[in-house]
Structure formats: structure tokens, C-alpha cells
Design a protein around this motif. Structure first.
Motif, PDB file in Angstrom:
ATOM      1  N   CYS A 285       7.837  -7.746   5.526  1.00  0.00           N
ATOM      2  CA  CYS A 285       7.045  -9.060   5.097  1.00  0.00           C
ATOM      3  C   CYS A 285       7.981  -9.642   3.841  1.00  0.00           C
ATOM      4  CB  CYS A 285       5.828  -8.680   4.520  1.00  0.00           C
ATOM      5  SG  CYS A 285       5.030  -9.919   3.233  1.00  0.00           S
ATOM      6  N   HIS A 288       6.790  -9.013   0.215  1.00  0.00           N
ATOM      7  CA  HIS A 288       6.708  -7.709  -0.247  1.00  0.00           C
ATOM      8  C   HIS A 288       7.387  -7.369  -1.733  1.00  0.00           C
ATOM      9  CE1 HIS A 288      10.217  -6.182   1.706  1.00  0.00           C
ATOM     10  NE2 HIS A 288      10.257  -5.324   0.617  1.00  0.00           N
ATOM     11  N   CYS A 291       5.068  -8.585  -4.405  1.00  0.00           N
ATOM     12  CA  CYS A 291       3.581  -8.446  -4.031  1.00  0.00           C
ATOM     13  C   CYS A 291       2.862  -7.183  -5.019  1.00  0.00           C
ATOM     14  CB  CYS A 291       3.216  -8.041  -2.580  1.00  0.00           C
ATOM     15  SG  CYS A 291       1.479  -7.912  -2.177  1.00  0.00           S
ATOM     16  N   ARG A 294       1.828  -4.475  -2.368  1.00  0.00           N
ATOM     17  CA  ARG A 294       2.579  -3.858  -1.440  1.00  0.00           C
ATOM     18  C   ARG A 294       2.217  -2.504  -1.039  1.00  0.00           C
ATOM     19  NH1 ARG A 294       6.756  -0.573  -2.166  1.00  0.00           N
ATOM     20  NH2 ARG A 294       8.355  -0.578  -0.591  1.00  0.00           N
ATOM     21  N   ARG A 295       2.469  -2.275   0.176  1.00  0.00           N
ATOM     22  CA  ARG A 295       2.246  -0.819   0.719  1.00  0.00           C
ATOM     23  C   ARG A 295       3.576  -0.440   1.658  1.00  0.00           C
ATOM     24  NH1 ARG A 295      -1.176  -1.524  -2.088  1.00  0.00           N
ATOM     25  NH2 ARG A 295      -3.466  -1.118  -1.890  1.00  0.00           N
ATOM     26  N   ASP A 296       3.914   0.557   1.953  1.00  0.00           N
ATOM     27  CA  ASP A 296       5.005   1.088   2.468  1.00  0.00           C
ATOM     28  C   ASP A 296       5.354   0.437   3.984  1.00  0.00           C
ATOM     29  OD1 ASP A 296       5.494   2.991   0.751  1.00  0.00           O
ATOM     30  OD2 ASP A 296       4.982   4.642   1.858  1.00  0.00           O
ATOM     31  N   CYS A 298       4.766  -2.840   4.660  1.00  0.00           N
ATOM     32  CA  CYS A 298       5.056  -4.088   4.139  1.00  0.00           C
ATOM     33  C   CYS A 298       6.605  -4.409   4.235  1.00  0.00           C
ATOM     34  CB  CYS A 298       4.657  -4.661   2.874  1.00  0.00           C
ATOM     35  SG  CYS A 298       2.849  -4.364   2.745  1.00  0.00           S
ATOM     36  N   ASP A 299       7.416  -2.871   4.323  1.00  0.00           N
ATOM     37  CA  ASP A 299       8.906  -2.787   4.041  1.00  0.00           C
ATOM     38  C   ASP A 299       9.218  -3.117   5.714  1.00  0.00           C
ATOM     39  OD1 ASP A 299       8.838  -2.501   1.504  1.00  0.00           O
ATOM     40  OD2 ASP A 299       9.326  -0.297   1.772  1.00  0.00           O
ATOM     41  N   CYS A 319      -0.941 -10.911   6.908  1.00  0.00           N
ATOM     42  CA  CYS A 319      -0.743  -9.654   5.743  1.00  0.00           C
ATOM     43  C   CYS A 319      -1.350  -8.640   6.507  1.00  0.00           C
ATOM     44  CB  CYS A 319      -1.706 -10.347   4.586  1.00  0.00           C
ATOM     45  SG  CYS A 319      -1.675  -8.815   3.214  1.00  0.00           S
TER      46      CYS A 319
END
Length: 346
Positions: A285, A288, A291, A294-296, A298-299, A319
Motif C-alpha cells: 500500500c 502505509h 498510516c 498500518r499492519r504488517d 500493508c507492506d 484498504c
């Protein structure tokens, strides 16, 4: 359902530079119904103005445009120059953000408004003069000002002239590219009210571009939010402004202080960091790195627009947090089940 007036299908714009190709708009899909008002918002550099100019093929030769831009079912990108000239002004017209730079300083405003009328409608000078007076009256200017030159007008008056020019040939679509950027707050309100009223009375469709969500939500029926050349959220204007589903849209809305609220004025909630360099976009994303949610995942996942509306509303967001099941587990911090190969499939 009736055919939309304007339909963008996979619209992409790439600029050739000394350092290589730079993607300014990346695979945009949007529709605009007849009589509808669609707002496009985003920070500077998000691709808004490039998108607007691409619709009528006004970009420089260094730009490569792919995809389709269908106006009333006809692809603008595939038109020959003769047909394109016929569509400009008469089918779709544009209001630029810098009126002083868009008007010819050595011609009166009356001559400039009359030019597309004489070119496209093949009427006589007398009829064109009558139409110019009528258009000036519609945008709140005395018809006698037709004899004025651009430098003799205020910023707000010049913007009114641009709107009159856009309406001159009674187009089906008006594209307004940040039409109030250089104006003070009071004049901005007048111009926005004028655009809203004229579009409503004439039944014209409006594509309006701005960085200000509050302005767009007041004028438009729907909003599309752009980030790094892509649309990351699209839906009803009030929903996107007040109940955004994408963290970037929410950050844009929160960046403007609320009138009468001292807390928001003294502690505005801005967005840290800067938009990514289009020459080196991050993986996954594009948002990210900035953000807060952000979560893992999103990478590695570059999410496409996904249904995010409630109560049957047509509201989409790009998203991972709106993906079914996955969004709920990600929000709780649980291990996700989205894999690298799902990036495109989603």
C-alpha cells in the motif's frame, strides 16, 4: 441502469523524464452520471490535475496516456483531432485554477467568451454578442464588462469569466480544476455557490477537483480520494467526509479545523510525512509509511477498491481494513491470512 456520461477505465498517465518514466496516474476507474457532481480530492502531487487534463487530452507531449475515457460512450483518447476539437467546449469544457494565466491579456473578455460560440455554433457576431451578455449576467457580472481586459478585473471576476466561457457552448460536462485556489474565503464561497447553482439549473455534470474535502462535500454528490496516482476511496460525499473508510481520507478530513471549536483550531490533526516520490513508490500500500493504522500486511498488499458501504450504500475503499474477515482480524492485531499472491486477486 442508464449509461454514465463519463466513464474512466484503467486511466493511467506516465511522464517521460530524464530519470525515466514517472507514473502520475495509475489505473483509475471512475464513473460520472448525467447531472451528477463528483469531487476529486487529495494532496498536491496525488495526480488530480493530471487526471483532469488527461480527460480532454491537454497534457504535454511528454505524457503517455493509456486506458479509456468514454464521454457519452465515445472514447476521447481514440478521437482524431477534428472530432476532439468539436467535443472540447461543446461536449466538455474546463475551468482552470489560474484564471489570469488562462485568459489572453490582449483580448477583451467579451471576445474570448464569444470565440468558442462563433467557432462551434456558427452564429453571427450579433448573436454571439447577445450570448456573451447573457452569460456574463448569469455569472453575476454586468454585461458592459465584456469590453474589459483581464487585468482590469479582480480575481473573483476573472474566475466568473472562466465559468462563463465554460458554459458558452452549453456542454454536458464541466471540469473545474481547483477553481477557487487563489481566492479569499468570501469570494471562494461566492464562486462555489455560483458553480453549484449554475450546474443545478442547467443539468450539467460536474467533475470538481480540490484539496479541501469540506468544500467538495458541500458542492458534490460523491467524492473520490486520490493518493499517489490512485483512487483510494469513493462514495457519497457526506459519508466519505464524515465517516471515511480509508485512513488517508480520514486524515484529510481531520486536517481542517472546525469553525467554532477552539480545540481543533489550537491542535489541528495534520498528517505526518509527505506523499511518496512517484519515481520510487513503496511496496504494498502506497500510504502505509504514513498510516497510523498500518499492519504488517500493508507492506506487501496493494489493495484494490473494495465494497465498504453500510446500509447498501455504494462506498468503496482500497484498504486491507475493509476486507471481509481480514479487516477485523487485522484491526485486532491477529495474524492475517492474506498472502503475497492475493495482492492482485483482491
Amino acid at each position: 441502469m442508464s449509461q454514465p456520461l463519463l466513464s474512466l477505465e484503467g486511466l493511467s498517465v506516465t511522464y517521460r523524464t530524464q530519470g525515466g518514466d514517472v507514473a502520475a496516474v495509475r489505473g483509475v476507474d471512475l464513473e460520472l452520471a448525467r447531472g451528477e457532481k463528483l469531487g476529486v480530492a487529495g494532496e498536491s502531487g496525488s495526480g488530480k490535475s493530471t487526471l483532469a487534463l488527461a480527460l480532454l487530452r491537454l497534457l504535454p507531449p511528454t505524457a503517455t496516456v493509456t486506458g479509456r475515457v468514454l464521454l457519452d460512450g465515445e472514447d476521447l483518447l481514440g478521437m482524431n483531432w477534428g472530432r476532439l476539437r468539436a467535443v472540447r467546449w461543446a461536449g466538455a469544457s474546463i475551468v482552470f485554477q489560474g484564471a489570469m494565466h488562462s485568459l489572453n491579456p490582449v483580448h477583451t473578455i467579451g471576445d474570448q467568451i464569444a470565440e468558442p460560440i462563433l467557432l462551434h455554433e456558427k452564429v453571427g457576431e450579433a448573436e454571439a454578442t447577445r450570448r456573451v451578455a447573457q452569460l456574463l449576467d448569469e455569472v453575476g457580472m454586468p454585461p458592459a464588462r465584456a469590453r474589459a481586459y483581464p487585468h482590469e478585473l479582480s480575481g473573483g471576476q476573472r474566475q466568473r469569466v472562466m465559468i462563463a466561457m465554460a458554459l458558452a457552448c452549453r456542454p454536458e460536462l464541466i471540469i473545474a480544476d481547483e477553481p477557487t485556489t487563489a481566492l479569499d474565503v468570501m469570494i471562494q464561497a461566492q464562486i462555489l455557490g455560483l458553480i453549484d447553482d449554475l450546474v443545478a439549473r442547467s443539468g450539467i455534470s460536474l467533475l470538481m477537483i480540490s484539496h479541501d474535502l469540506s468544500v467538495l462535500s458541500d458542492v458534490c454528490d460523491r467524492l473520490a480520494i486520490m493518493y499517489a496516482g490512485r483512487v483510494v476511496e469513493v462514495g457519497p460525499a457526506d459519508e466519505v467526509h464524515k465517516r471515511a473508510k480509508h485512513p488517508y481520507s480520514a486524515a484529510l478530513a481531520a486536517a481542517f479545523p472546525t469553525v467554532g471549536d477552539p480545540a481543533s483550531r489550537l491542535q489541528p490533526r495534520g498528517l505526518a510525512g509527505d506523499p511518496p516520490d512517484p519515481e520510487s513508490l513503496p511496496t504494498g500500500c502506497s500510504f502505509h509509511p504514513r498510516c497510523a493504522l498500518r499492519r504488517d500486511a500493508c507492506d506487501v498488499i496493494d489493495p484494490q477498491l473494495w465494497p465498504a458501504g453500510e446500509n447498501g450504500q455504494k462506498h468503496d475503499a482500497a484498504c486491507v481494513l475493509v476486507l471481509p474477515d481480514e479487516g477485523a482480524s487485522l484491526a485486532r492485531g491477529e495474524p492475517h491470512g492474506i498472502h503475497e499472491e492475493d495482492k492482485v486477486a483482491r
